[in-house]
Design an enzyme around this catalytic site. Structure first.
Site, PDB file in Angstrom:
ATOM      1  N   ASN A 193       0.860  -1.182   0.000  1.00  0.00           N
ATOM      2  CA  ASN A 193       0.000   0.000   0.000  1.00  0.00           C
ATOM      3  C   ASN A 193       0.905   1.245   0.000  1.00  0.00           C
ATOM      4  O   ASN A 193       2.130   1.131   0.052  1.00  0.00           O
ATOM      5  CB  ASN A 193      -1.000  -0.019   1.166  1.00  0.00           C
ATOM      6  N   ARG A 194       0.291   2.388  -0.061  1.00  0.00           N
ATOM      7  CA  ARG A 194       1.026   3.657  -0.171  1.00  0.00           C
ATOM      8  C   ARG A 194       2.047   3.823   0.961  1.00  0.00           C
ATOM      9  O   ARG A 194       3.207   4.157   0.728  1.00  0.00           O
ATOM     10  CB  ARG A 194      -0.007   4.790  -0.118  1.00  0.00           C
ATOM     11  N   ALA A 195       1.601   3.581   2.194  1.00  0.00           N
ATOM     12  CA  ALA A 195       2.476   3.777   3.361  1.00  0.00           C
ATOM     13  C   ALA A 195       3.636   2.789   3.345  1.00  0.00           C
ATOM     14  O   ALA A 195       4.778   3.140   3.679  1.00  0.00           O
ATOM     15  CB  ALA A 195       1.663   3.624   4.646  1.00  0.00           C
ATOM     16  N   GLU A 196       3.350   1.524   2.964  1.00  0.00           N
ATOM     17  CA  GLU A 196       4.408   0.500   2.922  1.00  0.00           C
ATOM     18  C   GLU A 196       5.460   0.846   1.874  1.00  0.00           C
ATOM     19  O   GLU A 196       6.664   0.675   2.106  1.00  0.00           O
ATOM     20  CB  GLU A 196       3.792  -0.870   2.634  1.00  0.00           C
ATOM     21  N   ASP A 261      -6.112  -7.947   1.572  1.00  0.00           N
ATOM     22  CA  ASP A 261      -6.281  -9.397   1.404  1.00  0.00           C
ATOM     23  C   ASP A 261      -7.188  -9.689   0.210  1.00  0.00           C
ATOM     24  O   ASP A 261      -6.943 -10.608  -0.580  1.00  0.00           O
ATOM     25  CB  ASP A 261      -6.905 -10.017   2.665  1.00  0.00           C
TER      26      ASP A 261
END
Length: 310
Positions: A193-196, A261
């Site tokens: 995701n964006r943060a990861e 998921d």
């Protein structure tokens, strides 16, 4: 491409499983002991979480699913086994007596999550080695592999698993965790995701900046593709032939927990069934739009997704 035509895929999923517990109640007052709400619990619910929720999503989409993971010798581990068997999942949970099964307890009041409590310990080396041996033996009987990394220690041998699966000619999809993606090198696709992604490549100013950083990471890791889920900005796929952008499917958002998921499960079923990147990402985006409209770690059914795609 209609979803129904690709939904007979055989998927092997390996990763960190957990039991998601929900306590639902009413909030009518503030505690006299501390400035916190008092929740009067009226009902509870238990659902498979982590890699087990990915498996549940795959089963709901009509795929044949095998799940390989580690649990503790405890009530939560046995409950996970029961819940997964009830979802028609071929489940192999290696029991490690030295650990407790990961449990996430969420307290919900007025349709909102008020508190989450986590219980977790990392599995031992011997159990992980036994799991790796079983992984190798199961590869022949699947079309694609999902490695669902929740950072709980169950994927200590992930680099070896990617190498084995690719050598067997299988597609490998990774849901990543942490700030070091080098262990995912050689996978077919990684879905941060964006943060990861930001944790790994740093910040970007605009879409061009994102594209440059994502493409550099994709090449560095030798991936066929990198899919960045961007919340209200939809999702962006970067691969050798260019980029594919899918705008967010606008609908009321109740809960984003477990949306990743659903994305990786839908993507895997599509790719294993022979769909191209654009079709696979479109279906995953539509599925994510459906699942965030449900409370808690939920799934999207095959007919539900087919209707949404139409």
């Amino acid at each position: 491409m209609p979803f129904a035509s690709v939904a007979s895929a055989r998927l092997l999923i390996v990763g960190d499983v957990m039991l998601d517990r929900y306590w639902f109640g009413e909030v009518a007052r503030i505690s006299p002991e501390a400035p916190v709400p008092v929740v009067k619990v009226s009902r509870s619910e238990e659902r498979p979480g982590g890699a087990a929720n990915v498996a549940r999503n795959l089963a709901a989409l009509g795929a044949r699913v095998s799940l390989l993971s580690v649990v503790g010798d405890d009530e939560a581990g046995r409950q996970l086994q029961r819940l997964l068997e009830a979802s028609a999942i071929d489940v192999s949970l290696h029991v490690d007596a030295a650990i407790s099964t990961t449990v996430k307890l969420r307290v919900i009041g007025r349709q909102q999550q008020l508190l989450r409590i986590d219980f977790e310990t990392s599995p031992s080396h011997e159990v992980l080695r036994a799991k790796l041996v079983e992984f190798e033996s199961r590869l022949a009987d699947c079309d694609a592999v999902i490695l669902s990394d929740y950072g709980k220690g169950g994927l200590a041998h992930i680099a070896e698993m990617i190498r084995m699966a690719r050598a067997a000619g299988k597609k490998v999809l990774v849901d990543p965790k942490g700030d070091d993606f080098s262990k995912y090198a050689g996978a077919t696709i990684v879905t941060p995701n964006r943060a990861e992604l930001r944790e790994v490549v740093g910040r970007w100013q605009d879409d061009d900046g994102l594209a440059r950083k994502a493409e550099a990471l994709r090449r560095e890791l030798g991936l066929e593709a990198l899919l960045v889920t961007r919340s209200e900005e939809g999702m962006s796929l970067f691969h050798a032939a260019g980029a594919v952008h899918e705008p967010a499917v606008a609908r009321e958002v109740f809960d984003v927990s477990g949306a990743g998921d659903t994305v990786i499960a839908t993507l895997a079923v599509m790719l294993a069934g022979g769909a191209g990147w654009a079709d696979a990402v479109h279906a995953a985006n539509v599925a994510a739009g459906v699942v965030v409209g449900k409370l808690g770690t939920a799934v999207v059914g095959r007919d539900e997704l087919d209707a949404a795609l139409k």
